[in-house]
Design a protein around this motif. Structure first.
Motif, PDB file in Angstrom:
ATOM      1  N   PHE A 174      96.021  27.402  19.531  1.00  0.00           N
ATOM      2  CA  PHE A 174      94.834  26.583  19.289  1.00  0.00           C
ATOM      3  C   PHE A 174      94.300  26.807  17.880  1.00  0.00           C
ATOM      4  N   ALA A 175      94.232  28.082  17.479  1.00  0.00           N
ATOM      5  CA  ALA A 175      93.584  28.407  16.216  1.00  0.00           C
ATOM      6  C   ALA A 175      94.315  27.746  15.055  1.00  0.00           C
ATOM      7  N   ARG A 176      95.633  27.778  15.073  1.00  0.00           N
ATOM      8  CA  ARG A 176      96.325  27.192  13.932  1.00  0.00           C
ATOM      9  C   ARG A 176      96.062  25.681  13.854  1.00  0.00           C
ATOM     10  N   GLN A 177      95.939  25.041  14.990  1.00  0.00           N
ATOM     11  CA  GLN A 177      95.634  23.605  14.979  1.00  0.00           C
ATOM     12  C   GLN A 177      94.239  23.350  14.412  1.00  0.00           C
ATOM     13  N   MET A 178      93.310  24.214  14.786  1.00  0.00           N
ATOM     14  CA  MET A 178      91.934  24.015  14.353  1.00  0.00           C
ATOM     15  C   MET A 178      91.771  24.377  12.880  1.00  0.00           C
ATOM     16  N   ILE A 179      92.408  25.452  12.443  1.00  0.00           N
ATOM     17  CA  ILE A 179      92.186  25.964  11.083  1.00  0.00           C
ATOM     18  C   ILE A 179      93.054  25.247  10.066  1.00  0.00           C
ATOM     19  N   GLU A 180      94.305  24.978  10.437  1.00  0.00           N
ATOM     20  CA  GLU A 180      95.227  24.417   9.446  1.00  0.00           C
ATOM     21  C   GLU A 180      95.728  23.033   9.839  1.00  0.00           C
ATOM     22  N   ASP A 181      95.260  22.531  10.964  1.00  0.00           N
ATOM     23  CA  ASP A 181      95.755  21.266  11.485  1.00  0.00           C
ATOM     24  C   ASP A 181      97.284  21.260  11.595  1.00  0.00           C
ATOM     25  N   LYS A 182      97.827  22.423  11.942  1.00  0.00           N
ATOM     26  CA  LYS A 182      99.276  22.533  12.113  1.00  0.00           C
ATOM     27  C   LYS A 182      99.560  23.182  13.455  1.00  0.00           C
ATOM     28  N   VAL A 183     100.686  22.827  14.001  1.00  0.00           N
ATOM     29  CA  VAL A 183     101.133  23.462  15.222  1.00  0.00           C
ATOM     30  C   VAL A 183     101.900  24.724  14.820  1.00  0.00           C
ATOM     31  N   PRO A 184     101.764  25.815  15.584  1.00  0.00           N
ATOM     32  CA  PRO A 184     102.521  27.017  15.213  1.00  0.00           C
ATOM     33  C   PRO A 184     104.018  26.730  15.243  1.00  0.00           C
ATOM     34  N   ASP A 185     104.728  27.198  14.239  1.00  0.00           N
ATOM     35  CA  ASP A 185     106.184  27.125  14.285  1.00  0.00           C
ATOM     36  C   ASP A 185     106.723  28.556  14.363  1.00  0.00           C
ATOM     37  N   ARG A 186     108.022  28.680  14.438  1.00  0.00           N
ATOM     38  CA  ARG A 186     108.607  29.984  14.675  1.00  0.00           C
ATOM     39  C   ARG A 186     108.270  30.968  13.554  1.00  0.00           C
ATOM     40  N   CYS A 187     108.256  30.455  12.327  1.00  0.00           N
ATOM     41  CA  CYS A 187     107.969  31.303  11.166  1.00  0.00           C
ATOM     42  C   CYS A 187     106.534  31.843  11.230  1.00  0.00           C
ATOM     43  N   PHE A 188     105.578  30.956  11.514  1.00  0.00           N
ATOM     44  CA  PHE A 188     104.185  31.393  11.661  1.00  0.00           C
ATOM     45  C   PHE A 188     104.067  32.426  12.778  1.00  0.00           C
ATOM     46  N   LEU A 189     104.653  32.114  13.931  1.00  0.00           N
ATOM     47  CA  LEU A 189     104.475  32.999  15.088  1.00  0.00           C
ATOM     48  C   LEU A 189     105.129  34.358  14.881  1.00  0.00           C
ATOM     49  N   THR A 190     106.231  34.396  14.165  1.00  0.00           N
ATOM     50  CA  THR A 190     106.882  35.678  13.904  1.00  0.00           C
ATOM     51  C   THR A 190     105.993  36.548  13.020  1.00  0.00           C
ATOM     52  N   ARG A 191     105.411  35.934  11.974  1.00  0.00           N
ATOM     53  CA  ARG A 191     104.482  36.686  11.116  1.00  0.00           C
ATOM     54  C   ARG A 191     103.268  37.152  11.914  1.00  0.00           C
ATOM     55  N   TYR A 192     102.748  36.260  12.777  1.00  0.00           N
ATOM     56  CA  TYR A 192     101.567  36.583  13.584  1.00  0.00           C
ATOM     57  C   TYR A 192     101.888  37.732  14.550  1.00  0.00           C
ATOM     58  N   MET A 193     103.059  37.671  15.143  1.00  0.00           N
ATOM     59  CA  MET A 193     103.483  38.720  16.080  1.00  0.00           C
ATOM     60  C   MET A 193     103.521  40.069  15.391  1.00  0.00           C
ATOM     61  N   ASP A 194     104.135  40.109  14.193  1.00  0.00           N
ATOM     62  CA  ASP A 194     104.248  41.380  13.460  1.00  0.00           C
ATOM     63  C   ASP A 194     102.900  41.839  12.916  1.00  0.00           C
ATOM     64  N   SER A 195     102.100  40.896  12.418  1.00  0.00           N
ATOM     65  CA  SER A 195     100.884  41.268  11.686  1.00  0.00           C
ATOM     66  C   SER A 195      99.697  41.484  12.597  1.00  0.00           C
ATOM     67  N   VAL A 196      99.704  40.864  13.749  1.00  0.00           N
ATOM     68  CA  VAL A 196      98.556  40.952  14.651  1.00  0.00           C
ATOM     69  C   VAL A 196      98.935  41.650  15.953  1.00  0.00           C
ATOM     70  N   VAL A 197      99.814  41.031  16.733  1.00  0.00           N
ATOM     71  CA  VAL A 197     100.045  41.504  18.103  1.00  0.00           C
ATOM     72  C   VAL A 197     100.616  42.926  18.108  1.00  0.00           C
ATOM     73  N   LEU A 198     101.696  43.146  17.368  1.00  0.00           N
ATOM     74  CA  LEU A 198     102.328  44.468  17.398  1.00  0.00           C
ATOM     75  C   LEU A 198     101.453  45.514  16.711  1.00  0.00           C
ATOM     76  N   ARG A 199     100.730  45.114  15.659  1.00  0.00           N
ATOM     77  CA  ARG A 199      99.823  46.068  14.989  1.00  0.00           C
ATOM     78  C   ARG A 199      98.638  46.438  15.888  1.00  0.00           C
ATOM     79  N   ALA A 200      98.086  45.449  16.582  1.00  0.00           N
ATOM     80  CA  ALA A 200      96.967  45.748  17.483  1.00  0.00           C
ATOM     81  C   ALA A 200      97.428  46.713  18.588  1.00  0.00           C
TER      82      ALA A 200
END
Lengths: 190, 190
Positions: free
Chosen positions: B161-187
């Motif tokens: 949802f957030a990527r659609q609201m903030i960037e008007d883009k749907v998450p793609d694999r590249c975005f989600l991989t960065r998000y996974m490493d930078s947010v989910v696994l770090r948290a």
């Protein structure tokens, strides 16, 4: 054909009613008929003043209470984030969540509306968050190339939608404080 | 009054068309007229088979391709999350995002629809995530009381949802991989 026929008070009352309807039924189900009925105006008046539903909704968004994030400066990032939470009001978050929910599909199909939402609500909040983060970088609390920094807005905005989807609940202060400590600050390594 | 008048193939074709319309226009703008036109059926047939729009939409959700998260077991949580990403298909994520976007307001106003969405799409994905996490706890990669664990679904669903609201883009694999490493696994501290 001027806008002067309505007083500023009356205009503001109309925008407030449009926002309330948006929260209740969402953009697609919001009709000019419903706005006219709710505000006891004629559809002719509405169209004379605003020409179209997207224009009326975009103008109404300007009425949303501005974010207070930019004023926060407690001396630490953790303190700033907690201060954000303590200033948040559950009722206000409920209203903001309802607004975002009501607009999500509409902004996707309506670029002008997206631009208005982005300019009026999203960009100011992101700018305020950037300011908090820049100060944290200057203080040496986090490094400028911390990979989680780019995703702070996604983490925060995302939680509003995710909680609605997963638990059918709007985030309240208690949820957001736990989320801030357990996700946002941990991802940042603070 | 039975459902036997349509062949399973025809039923499945109808459900597919309903899902496509949901993604395009959202729930509120989806009319039985539009479904009838898109599928070249009569409205009488649609109402005879499904009685109402919420029922037709809820049944259509059963056609969504089931998640593959439950089958993943690479031996590490990082590996499992990366495998989730590598199995994700950009086009599929676009379709899933469109579906969630189209349903968010509707499920809020329609508890039966929310229950269907929750049972068919959200709960199976959450169960699969819980399985990955339980194995990570057993392997000693994370502790069972890690405070970020409860928020894994929020972090993942939220990013759509957030990527659609903030960037008007749907998450793609590249975005989600960065998000996974930078947010989910770090948290999670992995």
């Amino acid at each position: 054909m001027t806008r002067s026929r309505l007083t500023p008070e009356r205009e503001s009352e109309l925008y407030g009613a449009v926002l309330d309807l948006l929260r209740e039924v969402g953009y697609d189900s919001l009709t000019m008929d419903a706005v006219a009925a709710r505000t006891r105006s004629s559809k002719a008046t509405l169209y004379r003043q605003w020409h179209s539903k997207p224009e009326l909704v975009a103008r109404s968004l300007q009425q949303v209470k501005p974010s207070v994030t930019g004023e926060i400066d407690t001396g630490s990032l953790r303190g700033d984030f907690h201060e954000m939470m303590s200033r948040a009001d559950d009722e206000e978050m409920e209203r903001d969540s309802a607004l975002m929910r009501g607009l999500l599909q509409a902004v996707h199909n309506n670029p002008d509306l997206y631009d208005a939402l982005r300019k009026l609500l999203i960009e100011p909040e992101m700018q305020a968050l950037r300011t908090l983060v820049e100060r944290a970088v200057e203080r040496g609390e986090i490094s400028a190339d911390n990979p989680a920094v780019d995703f702070i807005p996604h983490m925060l905005f995302g939680s509003f939608f995710a909680r609605q989807m997963i638990e059918d609940k709007v985030p309240d202060r208690c949820f957001l404080t736990r989320y801030m400590d357990s996700v946002v600050l941990r991802a940042l390594g603070v």
